[in-house]
Design a protein around this motif. Structure first.
Motif, short mmCIF file in Angstrom:
data_model
loop_
_atom_site.label_atom_id
_atom_site.label_comp_id
_atom_site.label_asym_id
_atom_site.label_seq_id
_atom_site.Cartn_x
_atom_site.Cartn_y
_atom_site.Cartn_z
N GLY A 32 30.96 104.50 -0.21
CA GLY A 32 31.50 104.18 -1.53
C GLY A 32 30.52 103.36 -2.36
N SER A 33 29.88 102.40 -1.73
CA SER A 33 28.87 101.59 -2.42
C SER A 33 27.71 102.45 -2.88
CB SER A 33 28.36 100.47 -1.51
OG SER A 33 29.40 99.57 -1.22
N ILE A 55 26.75 102.82 -11.58
CA ILE A 55 27.84 101.88 -11.84
C ILE A 55 27.45 100.56 -11.19
CG2 ILE A 55 30.24 101.32 -11.28
CD1 ILE A 55 30.84 104.33 -11.55
N ASP A 56 27.24 99.54 -12.01
CA ASP A 56 26.79 98.23 -11.53
C ASP A 56 27.95 97.25 -11.56
OD1 ASP A 56 25.52 95.86 -10.92
OD2 ASP A 56 23.88 96.15 -12.34
N GLN A 57 28.70 97.23 -10.46
CA GLN A 57 29.86 96.33 -10.39
C GLN A 57 29.45 94.87 -10.48
OE1 GLN A 57 33.81 97.11 -8.31
NE2 GLN A 57 32.31 97.71 -6.81
N ASP A 107 33.75 91.17 -16.97
CA ASP A 107 34.51 92.37 -17.31
C ASP A 107 35.52 92.75 -16.24
OD1 ASP A 107 33.07 92.65 -19.67
OD2 ASP A 107 31.52 93.85 -18.69
N GLY A 108 35.15 92.61 -14.99
CA GLY A 108 36.04 92.96 -13.89
C GLY A 108 35.33 93.78 -12.84
N ALA A 109 36.12 94.35 -11.92
CA ALA A 109 35.57 95.13 -10.82
C ALA A 109 36.66 96.00 -10.23
CB ALA A 109 35.02 94.20 -9.73
N TYR A 110 36.26 96.92 -9.37
CA TYR A 110 37.23 97.74 -8.65
C TYR A 110 37.81 96.95 -7.48
CZ TYR A 110 35.56 101.96 -11.03
OH TYR A 110 35.24 102.90 -11.96
N ILE A 114 29.20 111.46 5.83
CA ILE A 114 30.36 111.15 4.99
C ILE A 114 30.32 112.05 3.77
CG2 ILE A 114 31.62 109.39 3.70
CD1 ILE A 114 31.35 108.82 6.73
N GLU A 115 31.41 112.79 3.57
CA GLU A 115 31.59 113.64 2.38
C GLU A 115 32.59 112.92 1.49
OE1 GLU A 115 34.45 117.30 1.56
OE2 GLU A 115 32.94 117.75 3.08
N THR A 116 32.24 112.76 0.22
CA THR A 116 33.09 112.02 -0.72
C THR A 116 33.46 112.91 -1.89
OG1 THR A 116 31.99 109.94 -0.12
CG2 THR A 116 33.22 109.96 -2.18
#
Length: 109
Positions: free
Chosen positions: A6-7, A15-17, A25-28, A49-51
């Motif tokens: 995921g990272s 996407i720079d969390q 702003d926030g994060a997931y 890993i398949e995403t």
């Protein structure tokens, strides 16, 4: 494996969390998670890993990930992450992040 994949997906989508968090702003954050284990993996196994992005909302993303070893399913994860502000309240994810996930879901990323 799933967390690392995921990272890496976020990195591939630019996407720079960390920057979003530092800018206030926030994060997931994980809102829902289900993992099904099909068979054991062993130390030094090569696992792929398949995403897939299977659902994209204004403030959330649902992703399905499959871990396989030599083509055999080891585990499958279904996770929904929501974008939250610094106080932990849901908010719309940044528009450019949503576009990146749309392209990924369409297979153009």
């Amino acid at each position: 494996w799933f967390e690392r994949a995921g990272s890496e997906l976020l990195r591939l989508l630019d996407i720079d969390q960390r920057a979003a968090v530092e800018a206030g702003d926030g994060a997931y954050a994980v809102a829902d998670l289900h993992i099904r284990y099909a068979r054991p993996a062993r130390l030094d196994d090569t696992v792929v890993i398949e995403t897939r992005c299977v659902e994209l909302g204004a403030a959330s993303v649902r992703i399905v990930q499959r871990a396989t070893r030599e083509g055999e399913l080891v585990a499958e994860q279904n996770v929904r992450v929501g974008f939250i502000d610094p106080r932990g309240r849901p908010r719309r994810q940044p528009a450019e992040w949503r576009v990146a996930f749309e392209k990924f879901a369409e297979g153009t990323e």
